[in-house]
Design an enzyme around this catalytic site. Structure first.
Site, mmCIF file in Angstrom:
data_model
loop_
_atom_site.group_PDB
_atom_site.id
_atom_site.type_symbol
_atom_site.label_atom_id
_atom_site.label_comp_id
_atom_site.label_asym_id
_atom_site.label_seq_id
_atom_site.Cartn_x
_atom_site.Cartn_y
_atom_site.Cartn_z
ATOM 1 N N GLY A 10 -32.041 63.104 -25.197
ATOM 2 C CA GLY A 10 -33.218 63.764 -25.773
ATOM 3 C C GLY A 10 -32.881 64.455 -27.081
ATOM 4 O O GLY A 10 -33.413 65.514 -27.406
ATOM 5 N N SER A 12 -33.469 63.297 -30.036
ATOM 6 C CA SER A 12 -34.314 62.836 -31.140
ATOM 7 C C SER A 12 -35.195 63.953 -31.695
ATOM 8 O O SER A 12 -35.736 63.828 -32.801
ATOM 9 C CB SER A 12 -35.210 61.687 -30.658
ATOM 10 O OG SER A 12 -36.037 62.124 -29.594
ATOM 11 N N ASP A 60 -33.391 55.093 -21.923
ATOM 12 C CA ASP A 60 -34.665 55.368 -21.254
ATOM 13 C C ASP A 60 -34.390 55.860 -19.838
ATOM 14 O O ASP A 60 -33.998 55.081 -18.961
ATOM 15 C CB ASP A 60 -35.554 54.122 -21.233
ATOM 16 C CG ASP A 60 -36.908 54.426 -20.605
ATOM 17 O OD1 ASP A 60 -37.111 55.583 -20.151
ATOM 18 O OD2 ASP A 60 -37.755 53.517 -20.571
ATOM 19 N N SER A 139 -34.287 75.462 -17.005
ATOM 20 C CA SER A 139 -35.397 76.226 -17.600
ATOM 21 C C SER A 139 -35.543 77.520 -16.828
ATOM 22 O O SER A 139 -35.261 77.569 -15.613
ATOM 23 C CB SER A 139 -36.704 75.441 -17.513
ATOM 24 O OG SER A 139 -37.787 76.298 -17.845
ATOM 25 N N TYR A 152 -42.272 70.156 -12.635
ATOM 26 C CA TYR A 152 -41.270 70.572 -13.621
ATOM 27 C C TYR A 152 -40.341 71.647 -13.036
ATOM 28 O O TYR A 152 -39.113 71.579 -13.170
ATOM 29 C CB TYR A 152 -42.011 71.086 -14.864
ATOM 30 C CG TYR A 152 -41.130 71.503 -16.007
ATOM 31 C CD1 TYR A 152 -40.494 70.554 -16.805
ATOM 32 C CD2 TYR A 152 -40.938 72.853 -16.316
ATOM 33 C CE1 TYR A 152 -39.693 70.942 -17.871
ATOM 34 C CE2 TYR A 152 -40.146 73.238 -17.386
ATOM 35 C CZ TYR A 152 -39.524 72.281 -18.155
ATOM 36 O OH TYR A 152 -38.732 72.669 -19.207
ATOM 37 N N ILE A 185 -39.144 78.377 -25.934
ATOM 38 C CA ILE A 185 -38.485 77.963 -27.189
ATOM 39 C C ILE A 185 -39.464 77.183 -28.067
ATOM 40 O O ILE A 185 -40.233 76.348 -27.564
ATOM 41 C CB ILE A 185 -37.253 77.064 -26.884
ATOM 42 C CG1 ILE A 185 -36.332 77.692 -25.816
ATOM 43 C CG2 ILE A 185 -36.471 76.745 -28.165
ATOM 44 C CD1 ILE A 185 -35.676 78.993 -26.151
#
Ligand code: NAP
Length: 244
Positions: A10, A12, A60, A139, A152, A185
């Site tokens: 991740g 990118s 992926d 998180s 999540y 964030i």
């Protein structure tokens, strides 16, 4: 650290991009991995223009076989992976009563199963090298819960459990496994939140500001360093004091 190779999933965008840039600035060779090839290449270009070393890798996390192939390619090309940052993650929010199973499955697949498969893919090379660092991005909501994010929150609480389990399994091979749990964030993930929600979140943050990707990247960089050799199985909160 200059001989080290790090794979950041991740990378990118957002926090992952900043982690990749900070690693590269410290002389680490970085593999920028995500499922958006064009963005991967943009980050690689930014790093190389700044004098760092980076390559792009399509990854992926919804495809277990592709994950295996991707890590095989990365390890063949770089000869090693010393540092893995499991950073890629998504949200698909809904109140639990209305959450579709598809939304549950996808978030768990990318955020938790994907991270596990990436860790599994790097273990053999790290074990052989008798040195490794795995940093998982959890998180604050995995620690304190949140409304509308059962999928999540479960994935991030799971990442914390995975971190501790792997830390115990891999310690004998000098591989440390830690988690960084960011608070609120400023990235694409939080840009979509309505102004009212942002204001309400800010009220809960003692330091009275949103965090920046650089705040998270600094903690990751430390955990990936030689200096953090005696830290494993820990969760470092980077949340402005939101959860203590
Ligand atoms: P972001 O800006 O939305 O970036 C998410 C990254 O994950 C992107 O690079 C994305 O790649 C990648 N990704 C998504 N689906 C993927 C897949 N199927 N395979 C491979 N890569 C995939 O998110 P962020 O805010 O930087 O968050 C990074 C991490 O920090 C996540 O794990 C997130 O849960 C965690 N976090 C963020 C916050 C926050 O406030 N922002 C707070 C706590 C924790 P593409 O470019 O291909 O989409």
């Amino acid at each position: 650290m200059s001989e080290r190779v790090a794979c950041v999933t991740g990378a990118s965008r957002g926090i992952g991009r900043e982690i990749a840039k900070q690693f590269a600035a410290g002389g680490i060779q970085v593999i920028v991995a995500s499922n958006e090839e064009e963005n991967n290449h943009k980050v690689v270009a930014e790093i190389t223009e700044a004098g760092g070393r980076a390559v792009a890798q399509f990854l992926d996390l919804t495809q277990p076989d592709q994950i295996k192939d991707a890590f095989k390619q990365m390890i063949e090309a770089a000869g090693r992976i010393d540092i893995l940052v499991n950073n890629a993650g998504i949200t698909k929010d809904a109140l639990a009563a209305r959450m579709k199973k598809d939304a549950w499955d996808l978030v768990l697949q990318i955020n938790l199963t994907g991270a596990f498969l990436c860790a599994q893919a790097v273990m053999p090379v790290m074990m052989k090298a008798r040195w490794g660092r795995i940093v998982n991005i959890a998180s604050v909501v995995g620690q304190m819960g949140n409304v509308g994010q059962a999928n999540y929150v479960s994935s991030k609480a799971g990442i914390i459990g995975l971190t501790k389990a792997l830390a115990r399994e891999l310690a004998a091979r000098n591989i440390t496994v830690n988690a960084v749990a960011p608070g609120f964030i400023e990235t694409d993930m939080t840009k979509v939140l309505p102004e009212q929600v942002r204001e309400a979140m800010l009220q809960q943050i003692p330091l009275k500001r949103m965090g920046q990707p650089a705040d998270v990247a600094a903690a990751v960089r430390f955990l990936a360093s030689d200096e953090a050799a005696y830290i494993t199985g820990q969760v470092i909160g980077v949340n402005g004091g939101m959860y203590m």
